[in-house]
Design a protein around this motif. Structure first.
Motif, mmCIF file in Angstrom:
data_model
loop_
_atom_site.group_PDB
_atom_site.id
_atom_site.type_symbol
_atom_site.label_atom_id
_atom_site.label_comp_id
_atom_site.label_asym_id
_atom_site.label_seq_id
_atom_site.Cartn_x
_atom_site.Cartn_y
_atom_site.Cartn_z
ATOM 1 N N SER A 1 -8.824 1.398 -7.432
ATOM 2 C CA SER A 1 -9.544 2.548 -6.899
ATOM 3 C C SER A 1 -10.196 3.405 -7.983
ATOM 4 C CB SER A 1 -8.565 3.414 -6.095
ATOM 5 O OG SER A 1 -9.175 4.610 -5.706
ATOM 6 N N ALA B 1 -2.863 0.886 -8.622
ATOM 7 C CA ALA B 1 -3.727 1.819 -7.890
ATOM 8 C C ALA B 1 -4.956 2.171 -8.715
ATOM 9 C CB ALA B 1 -2.954 3.082 -7.519
ATOM 10 N N GLU C 1 0.833 -1.211 0.000
ATOM 11 C CA GLU C 1 0.000 0.000 0.000
ATOM 12 C C GLU C 1 0.863 1.255 0.000
ATOM 13 O OE1 GLU C 1 -3.329 0.244 -0.352
ATOM 14 O OE2 GLU C 1 -3.406 -1.932 -0.570
ATOM 15 N N THR D 1 -9.352 7.099 -7.949
ATOM 16 C CA THR D 1 -8.058 7.444 -8.548
ATOM 17 C C THR D 1 -8.209 7.640 -10.052
ATOM 18 O OG1 THR D 1 -6.906 6.201 -6.830
ATOM 19 C CG2 THR D 1 -5.637 6.732 -8.808
#
Length: 175
Positions: free
Chosen positions: A131, A127, A71, A134
């Motif tokens: 997400s 990412a 992460e 994002t």
């Protein structure tokens, strides 16, 4: 590729894009390294994933098993890509943890950056796949899209069909 893998390899079942990619020295080394482990690359994204995983496994054991470290690398990639390298967005402690992975180096001014741009792009792609917010930030304007274009390409190559469809649809809507 053959020298590094230790055996003659045939590329008849590789995609034309993969064959073109391994003609570049960096990716030829990556392909040879992957073949030496007994695994064949399944595409450009697979080569990049292998490089990232290998770099993590050569470092500390915690780097391979730590979700928190993964992460942290995602956070670093998003921050660097979003700011065009101007800000790593990490605390001092997080920088020290990131450097321990061997994927990240310290740079002038006390911040950090990925050792290779392809690592930053791979983590930024992960990412994007993880997400949807994002993705929305990425496609906010043409300047942002330009900074994220390689991460988007890697995400498209490595995501599942539903994720890829959503990402491509968002890119088309933005354009």
């Amino acid at each position: 590729v053959s020298s590094l893998s230790g055996r003659q390899q045939t590329t008849w079942d590789w995609t034309p894009q993969l064959v073109k990619t391994i003609r570049r020295p960096f990716f030829a080394l990556a392909a040879g390294s992957l073949l030496a482990t007994g695994t064949a690359p399944k595409g450009q994204a697979g080569l990049i994933r292998h490089l990232v995983e290998r770099a993590l496994s050569v470092g500390s054991k915690a780097a391979v098993t730590s979700d928190a470290l993964y992460e942290l690398l995602l956070k670093l990639a998003v921050s660097l890509t979003g700011s065009n390298g101007a800000s790593d967005g990490l605390t001092f402690r997080e920088r020290e943890q990131a450097v321990s992975t061997r994927l990240v180096n310290g740079v002038e001014g006390g911040s950090v950056a990925f050792a290779l741009p392809v690592f930053e792009q791979w983590f930024a792609a992960q990412a994007l796949l993880a997400s949807p917010p994002t993705v929305a930030e990425t496609l906010a304007n043409p300047r942002s899209f330009d900074r994220w274009r390689w991460a988007i390409a890697i995400a498209v190559l490595s995501g599942d069909y539903e994720q890829v469809d959503d990402l491509i649809e968002a890119c088309l809507r933005m354009n």
